[in-house]
Design an enzyme around this catalytic site. Structure first.
Site, short mmCIF file in Angstrom:
data_model
loop_
_atom_site.label_atom_id
_atom_site.label_comp_id
_atom_site.label_asym_id
_atom_site.label_seq_id
_atom_site.Cartn_x
_atom_site.Cartn_y
_atom_site.Cartn_z
CE LYS A 199 -16.77 24.48 73.85
NZ LYS A 199 -16.42 24.74 72.45
NE ARG A 209 -9.43 28.13 74.02
CZ ARG A 209 -9.94 28.70 75.11
NH1 ARG A 209 -9.23 29.59 75.79
NH2 ARG A 209 -11.17 28.43 75.50
NE ARG A 220 -13.38 29.51 73.11
CZ ARG A 220 -12.71 30.14 72.14
NH1 ARG A 220 -13.08 31.36 71.76
NH2 ARG A 220 -11.69 29.57 71.54
CD GLU A 236 -27.23 26.48 77.08
OE1 GLU A 236 -27.62 26.15 75.94
OE2 GLU A 236 -26.71 27.59 77.31
CE LYS A 251 -15.17 20.85 74.23
NZ LYS A 251 -15.10 21.51 72.96
CB SER A 277 -7.06 19.43 74.88
OG SER A 277 -7.56 20.64 75.43
CE1 TYR A 316 -8.26 15.89 70.62
CE2 TYR A 316 -8.81 16.01 72.96
CZ TYR A 316 -8.83 16.56 71.70
OH TYR A 316 -9.43 17.78 71.50
C1 PBG Z 1 -14.44 25.29 69.86
C2 PBG Z 1 -13.95 24.09 70.55
C3 PBG Z 1 -13.05 24.03 71.63
C4 PBG Z 1 -12.86 22.68 71.91
C5 PBG Z 1 -13.62 21.95 71.01
N1 PBG Z 1 -14.31 22.85 70.19
C6 PBG Z 1 -12.31 25.10 72.32
C7 PBG Z 1 -13.02 26.11 73.11
O1 PBG Z 1 -14.24 26.09 73.24
O2 PBG Z 1 -12.33 26.98 73.61
C8 PBG Z 1 -11.99 22.13 72.99
C9 PBG Z 1 -11.65 20.68 72.87
C10 PBG Z 1 -10.55 20.23 73.77
O3 PBG Z 1 -10.08 20.98 74.65
O4 PBG Z 1 -10.12 19.09 73.58
N2 PBG Z 1 -14.33 25.16 68.46
#
Ligand code: PBG
Length: 330
Positions: A199, A209, A220, A236, A251, A277, A316
């Site tokens: 990730k 967000r 992060r 990982e 991801k 997203s 989605y």
């Molecule tokens: C963390 C999490 C995130 C997403 C899924 N799980 C946000 C992040 O890591 O900042 C993002 C998913 C998306 O953007 O569709 N709980």
């Protein structure tokens, strides 16, 4: 062999819809699609998410309908995210049995638990008042090992609520092993682990967000992967598999298809990818402007993620896309 110009003609393999259909190397199927959904505590009606047109924060009731629709569409599962009314430094609501996420896990299982794999996001960022995926040290760093203790509690709460699979999205070192042990010690041997193994710290999470009303300031990058790194993903993934991951994830998806192909080539467990997203938002924005054909772009984007090697895709578009696939085979 003579090399007559035009003797090898790949165009004959593309000449008709039936020939293209026969020779397609990749196909989409509803069972390989997982729908991420958001529920917000205290809402009386669904609330649109501006940066994700067509996606909403659900009420508990509208969430149940979305889950029923997902089951009717033949999806493989739903991934649940929840936004609590009250947040604090340790994300207390994540581990309360009547915390919003744990309540909606039970709702989803009651609604469609036989037909779908009900999955829950196991991460603290929706629940903390600082928006980080873990708890903080006094100086404000994300405390890896203190966070693992919270994740173990959260896993037990989600399993008790009936989750079939928990999605470890926090990128803390050791999280897969700690959660597996916590679940096994509590007798939840059948709850599966999806490790968000590779990730990346991505700008493409921007709209998410908004969706979860994230309180995060900063980024992060001390726990999510550096977008520059491809080889590191193999480490990982290997670690997560060794720690007991049943499924590993890459991801985001579209900017990381090279990583996805690497992981798919070597993983001994199924591989998921998350069309996040920001990927959704880009397609929607361009389509709304008439710049791309929406349906074709969606089909192509998800097909590409499958072609690169994902066994299943979190998107989605899952329910809508499954509807199109049903039309095509009719
Ligand atoms: C963390 C999490 C995130 C997403 C899924 N799980 C946000 C992040 O890591 O900042 C993002 C998913 C998306 O953007 O569709 N709980």
């Amino acid at each position: 062999m003579t090399t007559t110009p035009g003797r090898v003609r790949l165009r004959r393999t593309r000449a008709t819809p039936a020939m293209r259909r026969l020779l397609a190397e990749t196909r989409l199927h509803p069972a390989e699609l997982v729908l991420p959904v958001f529920v917000r505590e205290g809402l009386t009606e669904p609330r649109p998410i501006t940066s994700m047109p067509g996606v909403v924060q659900h009420t508990r009731d509208s969430l149940k309908r979305a889950v029923a629709d997902a089951a009717a569409a033949g999806l493989g599962g739903v991934m649940l995210f929840a936004i609590p009314t009250v947040r604090d430094a340790v994300g207390s609501q994540a581990t309360e049995p009547d915390g919003i996420l744990n309540l909606v896990i039970a709702d989803a299982v009651a609604e469609a638990g036989d037909a779908l794999v009900v999955q829950a996001d196991l991460c603290l960022d929706e629940f903390t008042d600082h928006g980080h995926c873990g708890v903080l040290t006094p100086t404000g760093a994300v405390d890896n090992d203190a966070t693992l203790v919270r994740y173990a509690d959260m896993a037990r709460a989600q399993a008790a609520a009936g989750a079939h699979l928990v999605g470890l999205s926090g990128m803390m070192d050791g999280q897969t092993a700690v959660v597996r042990d916590a679940l096994d010690d509590a007798g939840h041997h059948d709850v599966a682990l999806l490790a968000y193994a590779a990730k990346y710290a991505s700008a493409f999470y921007g709209p998410f967000r908004e969706a979860v009303e994230s309180q995060l300031e900063g980024d992060r990058r001390t726990y999510q992967m550096d977008p520059a790194n491809r080889r590191e993903a193999a480490r990982e993934v290997a670690i997560d598999i060794a720690e007991g991951a049943d499924v590993v994830m890459v991801k985001p998806a579209m900017s990381y298809l090279d990583v996805l192909a690497d992981v798919a080539a070597t993983s001994t467990v199924p591989v998921a990818a998350y069309q996040v997203s920001g990927e959704y938002a880009m397609i929607e924005a361009a389509a709304a402007n008439g710049w791309i054909e929406r349906r074709r772009a969606i089909l192509e984007s998800v097909l590409s993620i499958r072609r690169a090697g994902a066994d299943h895709v979190l998107t989605y578009y899952a329910t809508e896309l499954a509807g199109w696939l049903a039309e095509e085979t009719r």
